[in-house]
Design an enzyme around this catalytic site. Structure first.
Site, PDB file in Angstrom:
ATOM      1  N   TYR A  69      45.860  23.874  31.090  1.00 10.49           N
ATOM      2  CA  TYR A  69      46.375  23.373  32.292  1.00 10.49           C
ATOM      3  C   TYR A  69      47.970  23.175  31.912  1.00 10.49           C
ATOM      4  CZ  TYR A  69      42.240  22.970  34.848  1.00 10.49           C
ATOM      5  OH  TYR A  69      41.045  23.303  35.480  1.00 10.49           O
ATOM      6  N   GLN A 103      42.586  27.356  48.313  1.00 15.16           N
ATOM      7  CA  GLN A 103      41.520  26.828  47.085  1.00 15.16           C
ATOM      8  C   GLN A 103      42.738  26.878  45.905  1.00 15.16           C
ATOM      9  OE1 GLN A 103      38.164  29.821  46.341  1.00 15.16           O
ATOM     10  NE2 GLN A 103      39.115  30.564  48.467  1.00 15.16           N
ATOM     11  N   ASN A 104      43.766  27.316  45.967  1.00 10.83           N
ATOM     12  CA  ASN A 104      45.074  27.267  45.053  1.00 10.83           C
ATOM     13  C   ASN A 104      45.382  25.888  44.763  1.00 10.83           C
ATOM     14  OD1 ASN A 104      44.408  30.150  45.155  1.00 10.83           O
ATOM     15  ND2 ASN A 104      46.164  30.362  46.292  1.00 10.83           N
ATOM     16  N   ASP A 106      48.335  25.709  42.840  1.00 16.20           N
ATOM     17  CA  ASP A 106      49.597  25.863  42.409  1.00 16.20           C
ATOM     18  C   ASP A 106      51.003  25.224  43.384  1.00 16.20           C
ATOM     19  OD1 ASP A 106      49.274  29.489  43.240  1.00 16.20           O
ATOM     20  OD2 ASP A 106      49.916  27.731  44.647  1.00 16.20           O
ATOM     21  N   HIS A 121      40.813  22.475  46.326  1.00 19.97           N
ATOM     22  CA  HIS A 121      40.355  22.160  45.041  1.00 19.97           C
ATOM     23  C   HIS A 121      41.716  21.325  44.221  1.00 19.97           C
ATOM     24  CE1 HIS A 121      37.976  26.138  44.903  1.00 19.97           C
ATOM     25  NE2 HIS A 121      37.441  24.878  45.687  1.00 19.97           N
ATOM     26  N   CYS A 129      43.400   9.947  35.492  1.00 18.64           N
ATOM     27  CA  CYS A 129      42.637   9.793  34.118  1.00 18.64           C
ATOM     28  C   CYS A 129      40.938  10.266  34.470  1.00 18.64           C
ATOM     29  CB  CYS A 129      42.799   8.319  33.555  1.00 18.64           C
ATOM     30  SG  CYS A 129      41.615   6.920  34.522  1.00 18.64           S
ATOM     31  N   CYS A 155      43.520   2.257  31.579  1.00 22.56           N
ATOM     32  CA  CYS A 155      42.188   2.279  31.034  1.00 22.56           C
ATOM     33  C   CYS A 155      42.052   2.942  29.873  1.00 22.56           C
ATOM     34  CB  CYS A 155      41.175   2.541  32.203  1.00 22.56           C
ATOM     35  SG  CYS A 155      41.130   4.334  32.445  1.00 22.56           S
ATOM     36  N   ASN A 218      43.056  41.568  51.751  1.00 25.10           N
ATOM     37  CA  ASN A 218      42.840  41.552  50.242  1.00 25.10           C
ATOM     38  C   ASN A 218      42.866  43.231  49.768  1.00 25.10           C
ATOM     39  OD1 ASN A 218      41.264  41.797  47.889  1.00 25.10           O
ATOM     40  ND2 ASN A 218      40.257  39.624  48.574  1.00 25.10           N
TER      41      ASN A 218
END
Ligand code: BV8
Length: 258
Positions: A69, A103-104, A106, A121, A129, A155, A218
């Site tokens: 990530y 859904q991205n 970024d 998402h 955390c 935590c 697309n």
């Protein structure tokens, strides 16, 4: 992408009151961000994103997933919105209501200037955390390969990106809003998604069931092309500016929201 298809799509959007854009990884491809379909390039060539983007994958190897990530975050920081993102910003000034459901993770829609974005998402730019979801807004170290996630200052559990992993529920508020918008929209613009990941893939089907027209952009047919009224075949960075120009022409020629 035929001229007839473009004109038909433009008329649908020019006559729409409420438009929902549903975008996937293909939207950011022309910003240089690889889609999930693309073979993972370089150092990630041997990994399956569907394994890495899971809690089990993170627990099994926090360093690998955290580093993946961090690498993606750095690529995104170096990327810019592309003409497709900017075309959607222009479209929001032409149609009465426009919301982008993406859904991205970024953040490029917002960076381009889209005012109303629902992130189904989550976001790679947010960190929380693992065990309690405590938000962390402190500084993150610059990317280095083989980096361990820092412990949560509250935590002590390891930090993770605030994204939805496979097997995790989507954020409640974002999901409720996205489904409500899909039920009430007149037109849905489906951009750059393979339609393979659920429940996001259901959105155009919900819109269609409630009487909306669906326009897909697309370069390839997707698992949702069967549900599209118009399929504009081509990369979104080329198709969307031409489409929005055609919508502007249709609106100035007198087409107005029904
Ligand atoms: C859920 C964030 C309820 C992370 C992502 C077993 C257990 C649990 C769930 C499941 C299960 N089996 C199946 C499921 C459901 C699962 C799922 O759908 N799996 C798939 C693989 C079958 N879904 C989930 O797990 C979801 N949660 O169901 O919770 C639950 C909970 C517990 C138990 C049971 C049920 C959560 C899904 C969210 C996962 N997180 N992202 C991260 O990014 O790291 S998904 C991630 O992959 C993206 O966000 C995106 O959604 C997806 C990739 O799809 P696309 O965006 O469509 O991109 P893709 O690469 O596939 O395609 C690109 C497209 O672009 C192509 O069509 C291409 O032609 C096009 N393109 C290329 N160039 C261009 C272009 N388009 C335009 N212009 C171009 N230039």
């Amino acid at each position: 992408m035929t001229p007839e298809g473009m004109e038909r799509a433009a008329r649908i959007l020019a006559g729409a009151h409420r438009v929902v854009v549903s975008s996937g990884a293909g939207m950011s491809k022309e910003s240089g961000i690889p889609t999930f379909r693309d073979a993972m390039d370089g150092l990630w060539a041997n990994y399956d994103p569907q394994q890495l983007a899971t809690e089990a994958g993170f627990r099994a190897d926090p360093r690998r997933v955290w580093t993946w990530y961090a690498w993606r975050r750095e690529r995104i920081a170096q990327a810019s919105p592309n003409p497709g993102h900017h075309a959607l910003v222009r479209l929001q000034d032409i149609v009465p209501r426009l919301t982008v459901v993406t859904q991205n993770i970024d953040g490029l829609h917002a960076r381009a200037g889209s005012a109303d974005v629902v992130e189904l998402h989550g976001s790679i730019h947010r960190v929380k955390c693992l065990d309690r979801g405590h938000p962390f807004d402190g500084p993150l170290p610059p990317y280095a390969d083989d980096q361990d996630p820092q412990p949560c200052p509250i935590c002590d559990s390891p930090l993770r990106p605030d994204v939805v992993w496979f097997g995790e529920m989507l954020p409640k508020q974002a999901t409720e809003r996205a489904w409500s918008l899909a039920e009430r929209c007149d037109a849905m613009l489906l951009i750059g998604t393979s339609g393979t990941v659920w429940p996001a893939a259901e959105l155009p089907l919900v819109a269609r069931r409630h009487g909306a027209r669906v326009i897909e952009v697309n370069p390839e047919p997707s698992e949702l092309t069967h549900a599209a009224d118009v399929f504009l075949q081509g990369p979104s960075g080329e198709v969307l500016p031409a489409l929005v120009e055609a919508v502007a022409r249709a609106r100035s020629a007198g087409a107005s929201p029904r």
